[in-house]
Scaffold this motif. Structure first.
Motif, PDB file in Angstrom:
ATOM      1  N   HIS A 165       0.963  -1.372   0.029  1.00  0.00           N
ATOM      2  CA  HIS A 165      -0.055   0.175   0.093  1.00  0.00           C
ATOM      3  C   HIS A 165       1.077   1.238   0.107  1.00  0.00           C
ATOM      4  N   PHE A 166       0.179   2.615  -0.388  1.00  0.00           N
ATOM      5  CA  PHE A 166       0.984   3.664  -0.733  1.00  0.00           C
ATOM      6  C   PHE A 166       0.684   4.710  -0.094  1.00  0.00           C
ATOM      7  N   LYS A 167       1.128   5.826   0.454  1.00  0.00           N
ATOM      8  CA  LYS A 167       1.018   6.968   0.737  1.00  0.00           C
ATOM      9  C   LYS A 167       1.778   7.770   0.270  1.00  0.00           C
ATOM     10  N   LEU A 168       1.427   9.097  -0.804  1.00  0.00           N
ATOM     11  CA  LEU A 168       2.452  10.016  -0.931  1.00  0.00           C
ATOM     12  C   LEU A 168       2.180  11.149   0.180  1.00  0.00           C
ATOM     13  N   ASP A 169       3.298  12.419   0.435  1.00  0.00           N
ATOM     14  CA  ASP A 169       3.270  12.852   0.875  1.00  0.00           C
ATOM     15  C   ASP A 169       4.686  14.289   0.353  1.00  0.00           C
ATOM     16  N   ASP A 170       5.034  15.294   0.942  1.00  0.00           N
ATOM     17  CA  ASP A 170       5.698  16.253   0.326  1.00  0.00           C
ATOM     18  C   ASP A 170       6.589  17.251   0.868  1.00  0.00           C
ATOM     19  N   VAL A 202      12.795  17.143  -5.905  1.00  0.00           N
ATOM     20  CA  VAL A 202      11.763  15.936  -5.920  1.00  0.00           C
ATOM     21  C   VAL A 202      10.369  15.970  -5.809  1.00  0.00           C
ATOM     22  N   GLU A 203       9.770  15.136  -6.748  1.00  0.00           N
ATOM     23  CA  GLU A 203       8.318  15.681  -7.096  1.00  0.00           C
ATOM     24  C   GLU A 203       7.619  15.497  -5.559  1.00  0.00           C
ATOM     25  N   LYS A 204       7.379  14.284  -5.287  1.00  0.00           N
ATOM     26  CA  LYS A 204       6.985  13.792  -4.302  1.00  0.00           C
ATOM     27  C   LYS A 204       8.024  12.546  -3.175  1.00  0.00           C
ATOM     28  N   ARG A 205       7.408  11.814  -2.263  1.00  0.00           N
ATOM     29  CA  ARG A 205       8.047  11.203  -1.771  1.00  0.00           C
ATOM     30  C   ARG A 205       6.697  10.558  -1.783  1.00  0.00           C
ATOM     31  N   VAL A 206       7.232   9.250  -1.737  1.00  0.00           N
ATOM     32  CA  VAL A 206       6.501   7.599  -1.569  1.00  0.00           C
ATOM     33  C   VAL A 206       6.991   6.907  -0.936  1.00  0.00           C
ATOM     34  N   ILE A 207       5.752   6.874   0.479  1.00  0.00           N
ATOM     35  CA  ILE A 207       6.039   6.080   1.483  1.00  0.00           C
ATOM     36  C   ILE A 207       5.518   4.119   0.215  1.00  0.00           C
ATOM     37  N   VAL A 208       6.015   3.040   1.130  1.00  0.00           N
ATOM     38  CA  VAL A 208       5.432   2.221   0.722  1.00  0.00           C
ATOM     39  C   VAL A 208       5.397   1.746   2.290  1.00  0.00           C
ATOM     40  N   MET A 209       4.263   0.670   1.875  1.00  0.00           N
ATOM     41  CA  MET A 209       3.992  -0.168   3.079  1.00  0.00           C
ATOM     42  C   MET A 209       3.142  -1.962   3.363  1.00  0.00           C
ATOM     43  N   PRO A 210       3.704  -2.434   3.996  1.00  0.00           N
ATOM     44  CA  PRO A 210       2.646  -3.710   3.899  1.00  0.00           C
ATOM     45  C   PRO A 210       1.325  -3.373   3.595  1.00  0.00           C
TER      46      PRO A 210
END
Length: 404
Positions: A385-390, A396-404
């Motif tokens: 699953h994912f979340k995006l933040d600044d 860099v455009e965004k930070r993508v957080i990768v989660m279980p």
């Protein structure tokens, strides 16, 4: 309400949100237009979503609840609608779209003046999206001059003392000797095609560098690569009419060909250097491995791991290797390898939280899609699953957080 109807409602939310933000793609715009033209009810709904009365009504719904409670309450109401007669159910997902869109937008899940861009709801991206990469590259000449190449052009054509685009538009008269080298560089989120003076065509993937001479001299044609590129090598040097070996040098290997089609993946952040042959033959050489060279046949791939002393050769389906050149992502590997590809194409930073799966994930989607659409394909596996933040690093455009 059936799950498929809820998904339809969510899709409408995504399209209308993209329309509001001005980030909707051409295909998504056509999809939204088709939905609007399907029935007068759809058009009325779209118009109502922007009315002051509907916003006031939404505020009234929101008052007794938190944002999350409101969304849960709304889903409960949607579920109860499943008991309605078939005729009413036909339009229930339309009403659900209206309710979700109004409540969620008021609650702050959509992109608003407060610039919240870090939320994904039930797998549905409702944040400001990241556009895909595009034609983008910088050409550095031997004398230090730099040229930002036109992203609206398809390719750049190299001649001894002149640079032109594929449509004949002149870029610059180089005025340099034939044996001097120039460098073509693509950033993250960029790609470009170059046609060398001998007629060889090269497609350069994101975050890659190609060093080449204005004109090939001597008995060999030599270029240097860092990153990834697809080559269609001319059998005969168009400038001289001579048959000359074509050599690609990377940090870990040397690939020698005469006339052939092949792909090299040699990114610094990858554990392996891979050469994949589509047509003809190539010889892969590396002084640090055994055997020191390996001849490849079509549909074969050589793999030189950075911590290995051997060249490994396997059979592959070339389409899955040159998917990037054909405008697609064809995933069939672990999530961390996939996210490195996504990071390069969308210019985003990747962060991992929790115990991330090491299973291979499978999926296909166009590279022309926005970032959240690609992430949703991966999220449908229920493995990540994912979340995006600044909070990403500068540039860099965004930070993508990768989660279980």
């Amino acid at each position: 309400m059936h799950q498929s109807e809820i998904q339809k409602a969510q899709r409408v939310i995504y399209l209308v949100t993209g329309y509001r933000k001005g980030s909707i793609s051409e295909s998504e715009s056509a999809e939204l237009e088709a939905w609007l033209n399907f029935s007068p009810e759809n058009q009325d709904l779209f118009n109502e979503l922007n009315s002051a009365d509907q916003k006031e009504k939404a505020l009234g719904i929101m008052n007794p609840y938190s944002v999350n409670d409101s969304f849960e309450n709304l889903k409960t109401r949607i579920a109860k609608e499943d008991q309605l007669v078939e005729k009413k159910r036909r339009y229930s997902w339309i009403a659900a779209a209206a309710a979700i869109l109004i409540v969620v937008s008021i609650g702050g899940y959509f992109y608003t003046s407060t610039d919240r861009e870090n939320i994904m709801v039930d797998g549905l991206a409702v944040a400001k999206d990241v556009a895909p990469g595009s034609n983008k590259a910088t050409l550095t000449l031997a004398d230090g001059r730099t040229v930002e190449l036109n992203g609206d052009k398809q390719s750049v054509i190299i001649k001894a003392n002149e640079l032109t685009y594929n449509d004949g538009t002149k870029i610059i008269s180089e005025g340099r000797s034939r044996n001097q080298y120039a460098v073509l560089t693509t950033p993250k989120g960029g790609q470009y095609q170059i046609i060398l003076s001998d007629g060889t065509k090269i497609w350069l993937n994101a975050a890659s560098t190609l060093k080449y001479p204005a004109e090939f001299e001597g008995s060999q044609r030599v270029v240097q690569l860092s990153g990834e590129a697809y080559f269609e090598v001319a059998k005969v040097n168009a400038a001289s009419g001579r048959r000359m070996p074509f050599i690609v040098k990377t940090e870990t290997q040397q690939v020698e060909v005469l006339g052939t089609h092949f792909n090299i993946n040699n990114y610094p952040d990858e554990t392996d250097s891979k050469t994949t042959l589509l047509e003809g033959s190539v010889r892969v050489s590396a002084a640090s491995v055994i055997p020191a060279s390996q001849l490849l046949k079509p549909n074969q791939q050589s793999i030189i791991a950075k911590d290995s002393e051997f060249i490994k050769v396997i059979k592959v389906v070339p389409a899955t290797v040159i998917d990037w050149k054909n405008g697609d992502f064809i995933f069939d590997t672990d999530i961390k390898t996939i996210m490195r590809q996504i990071s390069r194409w969308y210019n985003v930073e990747i962060v991992y939280e929790g115990n991330i799966t090491e299973e291979e994930l499978v999926g296909t989607i166009s590279r022309s899609k926005h970032l959240t659409e690609v992430l949703k394909v991966l999220q449908e596996t229920n493995k990540v699953h994912f979340k995006l933040d600044d909070t990403a690093s500068p540039g860099v455009e965004k930070r993508v957080i990768v989660m279980p």
